[in-house]
Design a protein around this motif. Structure first.
Motif, short mmCIF file in Angstrom:
data_model
loop_
_atom_site.label_atom_id
_atom_site.label_comp_id
_atom_site.label_asym_id
_atom_site.label_seq_id
_atom_site.Cartn_x
_atom_site.Cartn_y
_atom_site.Cartn_z
N CYS A 1 -10.66 12.48 -5.90
CA CYS A 1 -10.01 13.19 -4.80
C CYS A 1 -9.78 12.36 -3.55
CB CYS A 1 -10.76 14.48 -4.47
SG CYS A 1 -12.52 14.35 -4.64
N PHE A 2 -10.45 11.20 -3.44
CA PHE A 2 -10.22 10.33 -2.27
C PHE A 2 -9.91 8.91 -2.71
CE2 PHE A 2 -12.80 13.77 -0.45
CZ PHE A 2 -11.99 14.13 0.63
N LEU A 3 -9.22 8.23 -1.81
CA LEU A 3 -8.81 6.86 -2.09
C LEU A 3 -9.15 5.96 -0.90
CD1 LEU A 3 -6.60 5.42 -4.29
CD2 LEU A 3 -5.32 5.30 -2.16
N THR A 4 -9.96 4.95 -1.12
CA THR A 4 -10.26 3.99 -0.04
C THR A 4 -9.38 2.75 -0.25
OG1 THR A 4 -11.98 2.84 -1.25
CG2 THR A 4 -12.68 4.72 0.09
N LEU A 5 -9.42 1.89 0.74
CA LEU A 5 -8.67 0.63 0.64
C LEU A 5 -9.13 -0.18 -0.59
CD1 LEU A 5 -6.80 -1.57 1.74
CD2 LEU A 5 -8.49 -2.10 3.48
N GLU A 6 -10.41 -0.09 -0.90
CA GLU A 6 -10.95 -0.86 -2.05
C GLU A 6 -10.50 -0.29 -3.38
OE1 GLU A 6 -12.89 0.18 0.51
OE2 GLU A 6 -12.69 -1.77 1.44
N ASP A 7 -9.88 0.91 -3.34
CA ASP A 7 -9.37 1.48 -4.59
C ASP A 7 -7.92 1.08 -4.82
OD1 ASP A 7 -11.79 2.94 -5.17
OD2 ASP A 7 -11.26 4.24 -3.49
N THR A 8 -7.30 0.45 -3.85
CA THR A 8 -5.93 -0.04 -4.04
C THR A 8 -6.01 -1.41 -4.72
OG1 THR A 8 -5.84 -1.26 -1.95
CG2 THR A 8 -5.23 1.06 -1.86
N LEU A 9 -4.89 -1.89 -5.21
CA LEU A 9 -4.92 -3.17 -5.94
C LEU A 9 -5.48 -4.31 -5.09
CD1 LEU A 9 -2.36 -4.62 -8.38
CD2 LEU A 9 -3.18 -6.04 -6.52
N LEU A 10 -4.92 -4.53 -3.92
CA LEU A 10 -5.36 -5.68 -3.13
C LEU A 10 -6.79 -5.52 -2.62
CD1 LEU A 10 -2.14 -6.66 -1.12
CD2 LEU A 10 -3.12 -7.75 -3.15
N GLY A 11 -7.12 -4.31 -2.19
CA GLY A 11 -8.49 -4.07 -1.70
C GLY A 11 -9.49 -4.29 -2.83
N SER A 12 -9.09 -3.89 -4.01
CA SER A 12 -9.99 -3.99 -5.17
C SER A 12 -10.17 -5.45 -5.62
CB SER A 12 -9.44 -3.12 -6.29
OG SER A 12 -9.66 -3.70 -7.52
N PHE B 1 0.87 -1.19 0.00
CA PHE B 1 0.00 0.00 0.00
C PHE B 1 0.90 1.23 0.00
CE2 PHE B 1 -2.41 -3.37 2.14
CZ PHE B 1 -3.52 -3.41 1.32
N LYS B 2 0.57 2.14 -0.92
CA LYS B 2 1.41 3.34 -1.02
C LYS B 2 0.71 4.50 -0.34
CE LYS B 2 3.10 1.76 -5.48
NZ LYS B 2 2.67 1.75 -6.87
N PRO B 3 1.45 5.34 0.32
CA PRO B 3 0.80 6.49 0.96
C PRO B 3 0.21 7.44 -0.08
CG PRO B 3 3.21 6.48 1.34
CD PRO B 3 2.89 5.29 0.50
N SER C 1 -6.21 -3.52 6.44
CA SER C 1 -6.57 -2.27 7.13
C SER C 1 -5.40 -1.76 7.96
CB SER C 1 -7.78 -2.51 8.04
OG SER C 1 -8.87 -2.94 7.26
N THR C 2 -4.69 -2.67 8.58
CA THR C 2 -3.51 -2.28 9.37
C THR C 2 -2.47 -1.62 8.46
OG1 THR C 2 -3.89 -4.18 10.80
CG2 THR C 2 -1.71 -3.19 10.92
N ALA C 3 -2.20 -2.32 7.36
CA ALA C 3 -1.16 -1.82 6.45
C ALA C 3 -1.58 -0.50 5.79
CB ALA C 3 -0.87 -2.88 5.38
N PHE C 4 -2.86 -0.38 5.49
CA PHE C 4 -3.37 0.85 4.84
C PHE C 4 -3.30 2.02 5.82
CE2 PHE C 4 -7.12 3.30 3.04
CZ PHE C 4 -6.51 3.63 1.85
N ALA C 5 -3.70 1.78 7.08
CA ALA C 5 -3.68 2.84 8.09
C ALA C 5 -2.24 3.22 8.45
CB ALA C 5 -4.44 2.39 9.33
#
Ligand code: N1C
Length: 395
Positions: free
Chosen positions: A242-253, A216-218, A293-297
């Motif tokens: 303008c916003f990015l959720t976990l589900e918008d990242t590769l793994l979340g998606s 996950f990239k900041p 969620s841990t890694a994203f936060a």
């Protein structure tokens, strides 16, 4: 019941009944027309079971609810051939006993009495040998049942393997929308976390190799967290950049909305028959989201946003992933502020003074600023559908 009792206890009935055999038993002293009654009178009334029979022989047989006699399945329904309570001879049943009985009515002197005697006799003798036709349909039914079972098992196996294939297809297809990743490699890292494992014993750490494969990239100032607002938040982020959720990242998606698990001793990934979110704590789906969620936060930075649900009494629920994992991982060295967007409906039960939100403030690291804004759901939806509107104007 009575008839069955008789069948089992009468030694005479155990022999294959024939008119000749019975006549011999009578010592040729009885007339063929009264063969049943008189044979029994002479030879068999000494047996207690057959005394019962004798006294009962003028009583019409009792039909079971299905219209069948309970001991041999003979049809006791009214038959045009045998009279009011006549026994319709089974088609294809050709015992000589039946032949005798079928032929005898004209010769029977006492019409009603002998008809009833004949019924008893026919009932008791007609089905002594299992009918060939019934046996044949039994065999056909058994074969049909076995075939049906085979078909059901094959269809089930195909469906299950197809479901598992579908999971991989979905995973790879979603992954390929992101450029610069080796999706096969990511799939293999995903598989190793759960394949061959007890589906209730997959720890969060099992996904570390997967998170290493697609880290996950900041995304400072754009990171969006949420709790109990999944639909509205994704409707928003799907339409606005303008916003990015976990589900918008590769793994979340790739794993959003999917269920998966392995089994001990199996090298497959299953997508059904897996434990639910609350069935056991270390189930593969829950462990993945907890780890992600841990890694994203952990990489959250700058001004962070969280969309919470103003239609419930506890928008910051201590059991949620947001409360139990994410907020605890926000680090004041990286995160400047947390901005809560409390999505409300007309009859909102909650506002920014909610007790659970006070708990949220207390949970935050000192040094992380806190803001809360009540925003009508309709306003968020308007913003979702109007890409021209600047994100800053949405709330
Ligand atoms: O328990 P929650 O919400 O507070 O979890 C939401 C929180 C988000 O900020 C996400 O970063 O935790 C992360 N997260 C997901 O990204 C996610 N996608 C799908 C947590 N859970 C996620 N899901 C599924 O939603 C998950 O399988 C679980 O069933 C819900 C949790 O949602 P929630 O209780 O509304």
């Amino acid at each position: 019941m009575l008839a069955s009792h008789r069948l089992r206890n009468s030694k005479g009935y155990k022999k294959t009944p024939t008119s000749v055999g019975i006549s011999k038993k009578c010592g040729y002293s009885c007339k063929i027309s009264s063969i049943v009654g008189e044979c029994l009178d002479i030879h068999d009334l000494r047996q207690p079971s057959l005394k019962l029979h004798q006294s009962d022989r003028h009583t019409p047989p009792t039909a079971s609810p299905g219209g069948k006699d309970s001991w041999n399945g003979a049809n006791l329904a009214t038959s045009p051939r045998t009279g009011a309570h006549g026994v319709a001879p089974q088609i294809g049943v050709r015992s000589r006993a039946q032949f005798t009985v079928n032929k005898s009515p004209e010769r029977l002197p006492d019409a009603q009495g002998s008809s009833l005697r004949r019924e008893n006799f026919e009932m008791e003798h007609g089905d002594v040998r299992p009918p060939r036709r019934r046996r044949r349909s039994c065999v056909i039914m058994s074969i049909a049942t076995v075939l049906l079972l085979i078909v059901v098992v094959v269809v089930l196996a195909l469906t299950l393997s197809q479901k598992a294939d579908n999971l991989k297809r979905t995973f790879i297809a979603r992954c390929e929308k992101f450029q610069g990743y080796d999706c096969q490699k990511i799939w293999v890292a995903f598989e190793q976390a759960h394949v061959g494992r007890d589906p209730c014993n997959v720890p969060m750490e099992a996904y570390d190799p997967l998170f290493a494969e697609a880290p996950f990239k900041p995304a400072c100032n754009r990171m969006m967290f949420w709790s109990k607002t999944k639909d509205v938040v994704h409707d928003f982020t799907e339409n606005r950049d303008c916003f990015l959720t976990l589900e918008d990242t590769l793994l979340g998606s790739v794993l959003d909305g999917l269920t998966w698990c392995g089994k001990k001793g199996s090298s497959e990934t299953f997508s059904s028959g897996c434990p639910g979110w609350k069935d056991c704590e270390k189930n593969p789906v829950r462990s993945f989201w907890n780890g992600a969620s841990t890694a994203f936060a952990d990489v959250a930075c700058g001004d962070v946003t969280a969309m919470l649900n103003g239609s419930i009494t506890t928008p910051f629920s201590p059991t949620s992933t947001f409360a139990s994992i994410e907020v605890k991982r926000f680090n004041s060295m990286r995160v400047e502020s947390l901005n809560v967007v409390l999505v409300t409906r007309k009859n909102a039960v909650t506002n920014c003074t909610n007790a659970s939100l006070r708990n949220l403030q207390e949970e935050l690291d000192d040094g992380i600023k806190y803001n809360c804004t009540e925003v009508a759901e309709s306003q968020v939806l308007d913003c979702s559908s109007d890409p021209e509107k600047p994100c800053g104007a949405c709330w």
